[in-house]
Motif scaffolding. Structure first.
Motif, PDB file in Angstrom:
ATOM      1  N   UNK B  13       0.827  -1.199   0.000  1.00  0.00           N
ATOM      2  CA  UNK B  13       0.000   0.000   0.000  1.00  0.00           C
ATOM      3  C   UNK B  13       0.862   1.249   0.000  1.00  0.00           C
ATOM      4  N   UNK B  14       1.924   1.184   0.772  1.00  0.00           N
ATOM      5  CA  UNK B  14       2.792   2.362   0.831  1.00  0.00           C
ATOM      6  C   UNK B  14       3.381   2.671  -0.537  1.00  0.00           C
ATOM      7  N   UNK B  15       3.771   1.622  -1.225  1.00  0.00           N
ATOM      8  CA  UNK B  15       4.363   1.825  -2.548  1.00  0.00           C
ATOM      9  C   UNK B  15       3.398   2.534  -3.480  1.00  0.00           C
ATOM     10  N   UNK B  16       2.169   2.101  -3.446  1.00  0.00           N
ATOM     11  CA  UNK B  16       1.216   2.679  -4.371  1.00  0.00           C
ATOM     12  C   UNK B  16       0.674   4.018  -3.888  1.00  0.00           C
ATOM     13  N   UNK B  17       0.558   4.138  -2.588  1.00  0.00           N
ATOM     14  CA  UNK B  17      -0.037   5.362  -2.082  1.00  0.00           C
ATOM     15  C   UNK B  17       0.937   6.522  -2.086  1.00  0.00           C
ATOM     16  N   UNK B  18       2.209   6.223  -1.879  1.00  0.00           N
ATOM     17  CA  UNK B  18       3.145   7.330  -1.746  1.00  0.00           C
ATOM     18  C   UNK B  18       3.279   8.154  -3.023  1.00  0.00           C
ATOM     19  N   UNK B  19       3.528   7.517  -4.159  1.00  0.00           N
ATOM     20  CA  UNK B  19       3.612   8.353  -5.345  1.00  0.00           C
ATOM     21  C   UNK B  19       2.287   9.001  -5.696  1.00  0.00           C
TER      22      UNK B  19
END
Lengths: 572, 216
Positions: B13-19
């Motif tokens: 989730x972090x990978x997708x949410x951060x950008x």
């Protein structure tokens, strides 16, 4: 800086509902000639610019398109495909208040502590009497944060109990035994200690942040949660390494998650779009999300807390393949795919600040030798320009976790960094930063002399319960030092070439008697392709030396090269 | 010692949410913009200084984690505690701590000095209750069990947790009662005894109760 007098109206439609938010210092245009921006940002996908966007110097249509794309990504992630369309909110944009959170009244001396109904001749704003530090800030509730912190411990304990772990069967007798013994080193798995505990600590930290406590207050709360867990949450003796990793790692991850979650929230939005954003943020920062839903803040239309709005924001996503060599082979034939995401929050290169983590960099890498093979957070605690702003001094806190099939290391560190930039032209810039610091506690995989491979773990007999490691442990713990430098050449704001060097020393206090010295060198070349897309290649070299403290003073070295090829997507 | 973390879920989730979040956020209007909060405009009731000096009664115990079953004794003594630093705000103090304790034993005197960076937090500013934690270095001469004929000096990783209550009859001068636990992790303890040159995995725990004067 002056604020433009123009008023911009944006009308969006969603499900036929219409609402008008007028006269709020919510969004507007800013007339700084160098960086015209619009603050706020709903993700309505059929926004129509009604007002004079040109007066703001902002391409509202482009902004609207970008927001549509971002909204689609977030919504798709959250499993919703239907909510992106049909939003109807008419907004009347007002010039942004240059100090939007300054209370419009004067505080009497000594009046800061307790919320008051009015101060001086003017009534205090509702958010202030509500115990908030700003309109969008959470209500300050210290007792509630301590209670929730205890509940976090109870939930983790119940989770362990449900999975049959004997260490979860706590009683007053085990509490007393733990207090009699004091601190020890534990034998748990690397990932549990270096990633699991910091994550648990981030929950403690955000019980404080979500209840209106500031960074340092929440830091102390994290230590309290960690120590109570170690003494009262498990039958194991309290673990020193867990305490440090949970506390320092929890602070770093906690603030990073907290700020990242605030990036996702759109406190001006309404409807299902707002809901999905709040849910997405809750996944990153569950405690803040829970408290916002319970208090009703999750649906309130306000400004974001000013501290949670970064001065700049960028992200670089790299997707590619890496080939790792060894002492005997130049490179393995089989490449390992990886996905790496860098988030650049705030401006680490400039500014006098005392607000912790107003600028930070985070990295998360999947693949390339492990599931999560790298996680890194580096947050600024203090920032001070030097030499008329030509140099920038920063005090940083770092959390690091790196695990692949060549080595595994993790650390909690504090660093001092100094850097500066040189402009070759209006487009080309060279930036150099160097840093050095102390590692409070580092971990690194290690084998005793005479052991060449980690022996296969014997199957658990179920005695201790799922996931409970009874040793031996094949990694070392100890304090140390670290230093490094980065040189980056950018053109048009995009990196073209970058050179990194990092070194870390770990003096083993627990584990094999050895001094570890790690070095990592990396050189990247990047070529912009189209738009935000680029292509890059990297050459890396890793070196590791272990100086054993045996009578023969054995030194073991290991080094290997690595190359990468990847595609990048940059957003600044 | 937590056993399970949904790391993959969080990470993915972090990978997708951060950008996504990165592009969703227009930059704030300049780093120089002052962002004033209530805390910032509230005048502090005291100065920035934070000084604490006092005495403590302590129980100490050295422990060798990987040794065979040995009963390590508890020893009692008194020592000195001091803090110096500054206010971060009305509830938090940041600074350094020194904790010095000598312990007399039949084999000689043990001296332990803890030097830590600490943060102190008062959950309720109108009450005196506080929590404290920190980490740093411990300097140790001899150990809780002196091994061998000669004194040995060691450096150790130091951690402290504690809490207490502060009484402040005047804004600048007060008194506190405190309870703390200091731990010093030496690693291998080098001894002067040729038959036992090193004792591995040595950890010392120091439980203390004390009183101190506070100057703000």
């Amino acid at each position: 800086m002056e604020f433009g007098a123009a008023s911009v109206n944006i009308e969006t439609e969603r499900d036929g509902d219409r609402a008008r938010l007028a006269g709020r210092p919510v969004r507007g245009c800013w007339s700084s000639p160098s960086s015209p921006v619009v603050r706020g940002g709903d993700a309505g996908c059929r926004e129509r610019v009604l007002g004079s966007a040109r007066d703001c110097g902002v391409d509202m249509a482009a902004l609207s398109r970008a927001q549509c794309r971002i909204g689609a990504i977030v919504l798709a992630l959250a499993g919703s495909s239907a909510t992106a369309a049909g939003q109807s909110v008419q907004l009347s944009l007002q010039p942004l208040d240059p100090q939007p959170q300054r209370p419009a009244f004067t505080l009497a001396p000594g009046a800061a502590e307790a919320p008051v109904a009015s101060v001086g001749d003017q009534p205090a704003p509702a958010w202030y009497t509500d115990g908030r530090a700003c309109e969008g800030c959470p209500r300050r509730r210290v007792g509630r944060s301590l209670f929730q912190l205890t509940m976090v411990n109870v939930l983790y304990g119940l989770g362990n109990l449900a999975r049959g772990q004997v260490t979860a069967r706590v009683t007053p007798k085990t509490w007393w035994a733990n207090m009699e013994q004091g601190w020890v080193w534990d034998l748990d798995d690397f990932t549990v200690n270096q990633f699991g505990h910091p994550y648990q600590g981030s929950n403690y930290f955000n019980t404080g942040r979500s209840n209106g406590l500031n960074f340092y207050e929440s830091a102390a709360l994290t230590a309290f949660g960690s120590s109570t867990w170690e003494y009262f949450g498990e039958t194991n003796h309290a673990s020193l390494n867990d305490f440090i990793n949970t506390t320092l790692g929890g602070i770093a991850l906690g603030e990073a998650f907290h700020r990242a979650a605030w990036l996702i929230r759109d406190t001006h939005a309404t409807g299902s779009g707002r809901l999905w954003r709040e849910i997405g943020a809750t996944i990153l920062d569950p405690l803040t999300g829970y408290n916002r839903f319970m208090s009703g803040d999750a649906s309130a239309v306000t400004d974001k807390p000013p501290d949670m709005v970064p001065s700049a924001l960028g992200a670089v996503t790299s997707l590619g393949v890496l080939w790792r060599g060894s002492d005997t082979n130049a490179f393995s034939a089989t490449g390992q795919p990886f996905l790496e995401v860098d988030l650049l929050y705030g401006d680490l290169e400039a500014g006098r600040t005392r607000v912790p983590y107003d600028a930070m960099s985070t990295r998360l890498r999947f693949g390339g030798g492990g599931g999560i093979s790298e996680a890194r957070v580096r947050g600024r605690l203090l920032g001070q320009p030097l030499n008329d702003g030509r140099l920038q001094l920063s005090v940083l806190q770092s959390y690091g976790y790196e695990k692949n099939d060549a080595y595994a290391t993790g650390s909690q560190s504090f660093e001092v960094a100094i850097g500066g930039a040189h402009d070759f032209s209006s487009q080309s810039k060279l930036r150099v930063v160097g840093w050095g610091g102390l590692t409070v506690l580092g971990a690194i995989d290690s084998l005793p002399l005479g052991v060449e491979e980690v022996p296969e773990e014997e199957p658990e007999d179920g005695g201790a319960g799922q996931g409970v490691s009874e040793g031996p442990r094949f990694y070392d713990y100890g304090p140390g030092a670290n230093f490094g430098a980065v040189t980056q050449f950018t053109r048009g704001g995009r990196p073209i070439a970058q050179f990194n060097y990092e070194a870390r020393h770990i003096y083993s206090l627990d584990g094999v008697r050895v001094n570890h010295f790690l070095q990592k060198t990396r050189f990247d070349l990047l070529v912009p392709l189209k738009g935000r897309l680029g292509i890059g290649a990297a050459a890396e070299y890793f070196s590791r030396k272990s100086y054993y403290q045996d009578p023969d003073r054995t030194v073991k070295g290991y080094s290997y090269p690595q190359v990468r090829a990847y595609l990048t997507w940059s957003q600044r | 010692m937590m056993r399970h973390v949904p790391v993959l879920v969080i990470g993915a989730l972090a990978v997708f949410l951060m950008p996504a979040a990165a592009s969703a956020q227009p930059a704030a209007p300049g780093a120089e913009e002052p962002q004033v909060r209530v805390d910032a405009v509230a005048p502090p009731d005291v100065g920035r200084l934070w000084l604490v000096g006092g005495v403590a009664f302590a129980t100490t115990r050295g422990d060798c984690q990987t040794c065979e079953e040995v009963e390590f004794p508890y020893r009692h003594s008194s020592g000195v505690v001091g803090n110096f630093g500054w206010h971060v705000n009305r509830r938090a103090d940041l600074g350094g701590e020194i904790f010095w304790i000598p312990v007399d034993t039949p084999q000689g005197q043990i001296k332990v000095t803890h030097l830590d960076a600490v943060v102190q937090f008062r959950p309720w500013a109108s009450h005196g209750f506080f929590l404290k934690t920190g980490a740093g270095m411990a300097l140790i001469r001899n150990w809780v069990d002196v091994i061998g004929p000669s004194a040995e000096n060691s450096k150790a990783l130091s951690v402290v947790i504690g809490g207490g209550w502060e009484f402040r009859p005047t804004p600048r001068l007060g008194m506190q009662v405190l309870a703390a636990q200091h731990v010093s992790a030496i690693g291998d303890l080098a001894t002067g005894d040729p038959t036992v040159p090193e004792v591995p995995d040595v950890v010392g725990n120091f439980w203390s109760l004390g009183v101190a004067i506070v100057i703000r």
